[in-house]
Write a protein that holds these residues in place. Sequence first.
Motif, mmCIF file in Angstrom:
data_model
loop_
_atom_site.group_PDB
_atom_site.id
_atom_site.type_symbol
_atom_site.label_atom_id
_atom_site.label_comp_id
_atom_site.label_asym_id
_atom_site.label_seq_id
_atom_site.Cartn_x
_atom_site.Cartn_y
_atom_site.Cartn_z
ATOM 1 N N GLN A 8 0.882 -1.162 0.000
ATOM 2 C CA GLN A 8 0.000 0.000 0.000
ATOM 3 C C GLN A 8 0.924 1.217 0.000
ATOM 4 O O GLN A 8 2.004 1.188 0.591
ATOM 5 C CB GLN A 8 -0.865 0.034 1.263
ATOM 6 N N SER A 10 0.688 3.979 1.583
ATOM 7 C CA SER A 10 0.769 4.722 2.837
ATOM 8 C C SER A 10 0.743 3.767 4.029
ATOM 9 O O SER A 10 -0.077 2.868 4.100
ATOM 10 C CB SER A 10 -0.401 5.701 2.944
ATOM 11 N N ARG A 11 1.623 4.015 4.983
ATOM 12 C CA ARG A 11 1.639 3.213 6.214
ATOM 13 C C ARG A 11 0.523 3.626 7.164
ATOM 14 O O ARG A 11 0.180 2.894 8.075
ATOM 15 C CB ARG A 11 2.971 3.392 6.928
ATOM 16 N N ASP A 12 -0.033 4.820 6.963
ATOM 17 C CA ASP A 12 -1.019 5.378 7.885
ATOM 18 C C ASP A 12 -2.441 4.902 7.631
ATOM 19 O O ASP A 12 -3.310 5.103 8.470
ATOM 20 C CB ASP A 12 -0.992 6.906 7.812
ATOM 21 N N GLU A 13 -2.699 4.308 6.484
ATOM 22 C CA GLU A 13 -4.046 3.883 6.141
ATOM 23 C C GLU A 13 -4.203 2.370 6.302
ATOM 24 O O GLU A 13 -3.244 1.616 6.196
ATOM 25 C CB GLU A 13 -4.366 4.269 4.699
ATOM 26 N N PRO A 41 7.534 5.333 1.996
ATOM 27 C CA PRO A 41 6.451 5.228 2.998
ATOM 28 C C PRO A 41 5.467 4.089 2.719
ATOM 29 O O PRO A 41 4.279 4.212 2.982
ATOM 30 C CB PRO A 41 5.758 6.586 2.866
ATOM 31 N N ASN A 43 3.534 0.455 2.969
ATOM 32 C CA ASN A 43 3.115 -0.575 3.902
ATOM 33 C C ASN A 43 3.218 -1.892 3.134
ATOM 34 O O ASN A 43 2.325 -2.247 2.377
ATOM 35 C CB ASN A 43 1.686 -0.318 4.383
#
Length: 69
Positions: A8, A10-13, A41, A43
């Motif tokens: 993915q 983004s690691r934040d989502e 960054p 994921n």
Amino acid sequence: MVFKVLFQKSRDEVPVRENTETLYLEATDIRDVRKKLGDRPYNVEFIQPLTGKFLEYEKKSAEFKLEKI
């Protein structure tokens, strides 16, 4: 050795299958793949080594492009 990396952006989502992207990377082992992608960054969901017929099959895909890192 060539590795297929599913990730993915983004690691934040929360990971969503529809947003999963793929890249192909040449490295010595899985640890080397993670090291090469460490500054991005991403994921990382799954890292798959590709050899033999699996590699030949992936090379036929229009999306197959080896990343240079």
